[in-house]
Design a protein around this motif. Sequence first.
Motif, PDB file in Angstrom:
ATOM      1  N   ARG A 183       5.606 -61.949  75.358  1.00  0.00           N
ATOM      2  CA  ARG A 183       5.430 -63.266  75.980  1.00  0.00           C
ATOM      3  C   ARG A 183       4.204 -63.266  76.894  1.00  0.00           C
ATOM      4  O   ARG A 183       3.436 -64.225  76.920  1.00  0.00           O
ATOM      5  N   ASP A 194       2.739 -66.830  77.897  1.00  0.00           N
ATOM      6  CA  ASP A 194       3.953 -67.612  78.153  1.00  0.00           C
ATOM      7  C   ASP A 194       4.705 -67.029  79.355  1.00  0.00           C
ATOM      8  O   ASP A 194       5.700 -66.312  79.206  1.00  0.00           O
ATOM      9  N   GLY A 249       6.790 -66.715  69.970  1.00  0.00           N
ATOM     10  CA  GLY A 249       6.233 -67.380  71.148  1.00  0.00           C
ATOM     11  C   GLY A 249       6.166 -68.877  70.985  1.00  0.00           C
ATOM     12  O   GLY A 249       6.356 -69.633  71.943  1.00  0.00           O
ATOM     13  N   GLU A 298       9.189 -71.103  72.120  1.00  0.00           N
ATOM     14  CA  GLU A 298       9.478 -71.277  73.538  1.00  0.00           C
ATOM     15  C   GLU A 298       8.757 -72.525  74.083  1.00  0.00           C
ATOM     16  O   GLU A 298       7.712 -72.942  73.551  1.00  0.00           O
ATOM     17  N   ALA A 346       6.314 -74.647  76.568  1.00  0.00           N
ATOM     18  CA  ALA A 346       4.964 -74.271  77.018  1.00  0.00           C
ATOM     19  C   ALA A 346       5.042 -73.492  78.310  1.00  0.00           C
ATOM     20  O   ALA A 346       5.810 -73.815  79.203  1.00  0.00           O
ATOM     21  N   GLY A 347       4.196 -72.459  78.439  1.00  0.00           N
ATOM     22  CA  GLY A 347       4.153 -71.648  79.659  1.00  0.00           C
ATOM     23  C   GLY A 347       3.410 -72.366  80.762  1.00  0.00           C
ATOM     24  O   GLY A 347       2.788 -73.410  80.571  1.00  0.00           O
TER      25      GLY A 347
END
Length: 486
Positions: free
Chosen positions: A82, A87, A479, A482, A484-485
């Motif tokens: 990640r 992320d 990734g 998931e 958005a970071g």
Amino acid sequence: MFDVDREAITGGPVGRVLLLLAAPLVAQNLVYVANALVDTFWLGRVSEDAVAAVGLSLPIQSLLGAAVVVAALGTQILVAQRAGDGDAAGARRVAVTGAAVALAVTGAIAVPVVAYSEELVRLLGADPALAGTTATYLAIIVAVLPLGAVGDTVENCFTAYGDTRAVLHVSVASVLVNLVAAPVLIFGAGPVPALGVAGAALATAISAVVGLGHVLAYAAGIGRDTFRLTREAVAVDRSTAREILRVGLPLGGQRGASELVRVLVVGLVAVAGGAAGVAAYTVGARVATLAVVPALGMQQAAQSMIGQNLGADAPERARRTTVVGTGMVVAAFLALGAVQFLFAGAITDFLAPDLTAAGRSLSASYLRILAASYWALGGTYTLLAGFNGASRTRTSLVADLVKYWGVRFPIAVGSVPATATFGAFGVAVAPGLGWGVEAVFWAVAVSNVVGFCGLGAYFRYTTRRGLFGNAADRASDDGNTEPAGD
């Protein structure tokens, strides 16, 4: 000096970055092993039986450590991927869920082990004179296992981000506590009574609690800013838990398979060599643990570096990290083995000066035999880092099944007398071949060499078939599932 950012991990010189990442981890593991050696050092000045009592519990402790590995390494690998993909929010969610998995799994195991510790020790085949003392030591250590598991899981998140100094700081604090508490609780001081073996266990338990408090403070943002848990991340996600288990369970199985053999081997040593043999095996196991520290540090660094590079879609750099790391470790371990071979007797005298003549002779012999296989033992750690970083953790399980069950255990069985029947945890062995306890020592060395050579051949085969390229594609797909970071 040891700060390593994401750009360096995914773009800097491989050898230099590996060393920068690994150096604090090697120091941290040295501190960790020193923490474990404290018991042997002080109890070696109590009696040979005290050393043997702790030695009998070590394989059981290590077997239980398989549960810790599931969450700790599964979390590290996923957090690294990640982080490599940028992320940060996903990495924090993995961390919190991983800590919850660690607490649940180890808690479920610790309760029955503490309740039935003496029965477990007797199943191992312990001498009645040692069973009670060994069971007391084991029960105290296992009672704090869930706390240690949570601490290890959170520490591995810092390692995944490249902040390996945080892990070192935590370990130093823990060992300082143990260094002070162990002699006081073992021998007594002032109002504190002499508790002997139980005192050694209590000192270790106290140091584990201190370590957990320290790493949680770092995760709350006190003193570190590389990896930090936020309120938004404090929730257990079922899909993430399943992913952690998918990656971590084969590693737990690997650890369990190898440690079960160690449990059985200690029983074989007890039958073939008595208290002197168990004490020798304990000294050898402690020294070998210290010896593999550089390889373990390199493995932890390589797994994080490989995971981040796969998350960043750099499969060739992930492959090169594995190859360079393995070469560095093999070269270093050839030199390390030579030193241990030459000074085996002096090492034994330092760690356990009160051994009998038979115990000292067997200890020195085991240390020399181990030294001849160190290069293979060390190199195996970094080869496995390549597979683990690519989430191919089942390879680690299969490799250890072959190494321990296919090579080590069958040779070790030959140590017990031809007329003896040995049984532990439902596994019966009868008869042996009467080769003596040194057959166990050779079984360890031979399995190390066979394991490394076989794994190296398989690594070459799988890389040609796209091991890291496929892993990079999977990391990118995971990734993208998931949010958005930030």
